[in-house]
Design a protein around this motif. Structure first.
Motif, mmCIF file in Angstrom:
data_model
loop_
_atom_site.group_PDB
_atom_site.id
_atom_site.type_symbol
_atom_site.label_atom_id
_atom_site.label_comp_id
_atom_site.label_asym_id
_atom_site.label_seq_id
_atom_site.Cartn_x
_atom_site.Cartn_y
_atom_site.Cartn_z
ATOM 1 N N UNK A 55 4.875 6.101 0.487
ATOM 2 C CA UNK A 55 4.036 7.102 1.149
ATOM 3 C C UNK A 55 2.559 6.756 0.963
ATOM 4 N N UNK A 56 2.182 6.383 -0.254
ATOM 5 C CA UNK A 56 0.794 6.024 -0.515
ATOM 6 C C UNK A 56 0.393 4.810 0.318
ATOM 7 N N UNK A 57 1.249 3.813 0.385
ATOM 8 C CA UNK A 57 0.974 2.622 1.196
ATOM 9 C C UNK A 57 0.759 3.004 2.657
ATOM 10 N N UNK A 58 1.620 3.864 3.181
ATOM 11 C CA UNK A 58 1.497 4.296 4.583
ATOM 12 C C UNK A 58 0.211 5.081 4.822
ATOM 13 N N UNK A 59 -0.158 5.921 3.873
ATOM 14 C CA UNK A 59 -1.398 6.697 3.996
ATOM 15 C C UNK A 59 -2.591 5.751 4.021
ATOM 16 N N UNK A 60 -2.635 4.809 3.081
ATOM 17 C CA UNK A 60 -3.752 3.869 3.015
ATOM 18 C C UNK A 60 -3.822 3.020 4.283
ATOM 19 N N UNK A 73 -11.553 -6.810 -1.496
ATOM 20 C CA UNK A 73 -10.776 -7.486 -2.528
ATOM 21 C C UNK A 73 -11.609 -7.702 -3.784
ATOM 22 N N UNK A 74 -10.950 -7.549 -4.939
ATOM 23 C CA UNK A 74 -11.644 -7.786 -6.202
ATOM 24 C C UNK A 74 -11.516 -9.256 -6.602
ATOM 25 N N UNK A 75 -12.000 -9.597 -7.770
ATOM 26 C CA UNK A 75 -12.008 -10.988 -8.229
ATOM 27 C C UNK A 75 -10.607 -11.573 -8.407
ATOM 28 N N UNK A 76 -9.609 -10.709 -8.563
ATOM 29 C CA UNK A 76 -8.222 -11.169 -8.709
ATOM 30 C C UNK A 76 -7.485 -11.213 -7.379
ATOM 31 N N UNK A 77 -8.157 -10.853 -6.288
ATOM 32 C CA UNK A 77 -7.515 -10.837 -4.986
ATOM 33 C C UNK A 77 -6.749 -9.559 -4.696
ATOM 34 N N UNK A 78 -6.919 -8.556 -5.537
ATOM 35 C CA UNK A 78 -6.251 -7.268 -5.349
ATOM 36 C C UNK A 78 -7.026 -6.440 -4.332
ATOM 37 N N UNK A 79 -6.305 -5.854 -3.398
ATOM 38 C CA UNK A 79 -6.930 -4.987 -2.399
ATOM 39 C C UNK A 79 -7.373 -3.685 -3.055
ATOM 40 N N UNK A 80 -8.596 -3.299 -2.783
ATOM 41 C CA UNK A 80 -9.155 -2.030 -3.234
ATOM 42 C C UNK A 80 -9.637 -1.291 -1.999
ATOM 43 N N UNK A 81 -9.702 0.023 -2.092
ATOM 44 C CA UNK A 81 -10.049 0.848 -0.944
ATOM 45 C C UNK A 81 -11.228 1.744 -1.269
ATOM 46 N N UNK A 82 -12.098 1.914 -0.271
ATOM 47 C CA UNK A 82 -13.255 2.799 -0.412
ATOM 48 C C UNK A 82 -13.462 3.533 0.910
#
Length: 148
Positions: A55-60, A73-82
């Motif tokens: 559900x969280x994935x679909x919302x994002x 993306x952060x330094x580790x390649x992880x997706x971040x949202x703002x």
């Protein structure tokens, strides 16, 4: 009172983007707008135990598609949202600002207030957007480093 006003703003935002006003969507908007840094899905999952991962994935995904949030993306390649600026549209983001990755605390900051020069590309190139990153120490980590 401020909480109710913010809740009404989130409901209007969802309505403007033709999204149903559900509790989980309102909660995600509240969490993201309260953060001063971009936030990853795992970080959101850790504080939203009442919303499952799918559900969280679909919302994002829906919020990103509609221009409500943007992914960085952060330094580790992880997706971040703002949260997006108010001039983002469905399938067309206008978040051409500097993203600052702190090498100590690993937070990602959207530096919206910096004036960036216009992007000028050679003939034939048609930009659809760009992402600009900087790395270093955020003010908090910089201050901590000075004390040592």
């Amino acid at each position: 009172m401020a909480h109710t006003h913010q809740h009404n703003n989130f409901e209007a935002l969802l309505e403007r983007h033709h999204l149903k006003k559900t509790g989980p969507r309102l909660k995600v908007l509240s969490m993201l707008s309260a953060k001063k840094v971009a936030t990853s899905q795992p970080d959101l999952e850790s504080v939203m135990d009442d919303i499952d991962r799918v559900t969280l994935y679909r919302i994002l995904s829906a919020f990103e598609e509609k221009g409500i949030i943007h992914k960085v993306f952060d330094l580790n390649g992880t997706a971040n949202y703002a949260m997006c600026s108010s001039n983002c549209e469905e399938n067309h983001h206008h978040d051409e600002h500097l993203h600052f990755n702190c090498t100590v605390c690993k937070n990602v900051y959207c530096l919206d207030d910096l004036n960036l020069p216009p992007l000028t590309l050679p003939n034939g190139f048609k930009p659809e957007g760009f992402t600009l990153y900087a790395t270093g120490l955020c003010p908090k980590c910089s201050k901590s480093a000075e004390k040592k």
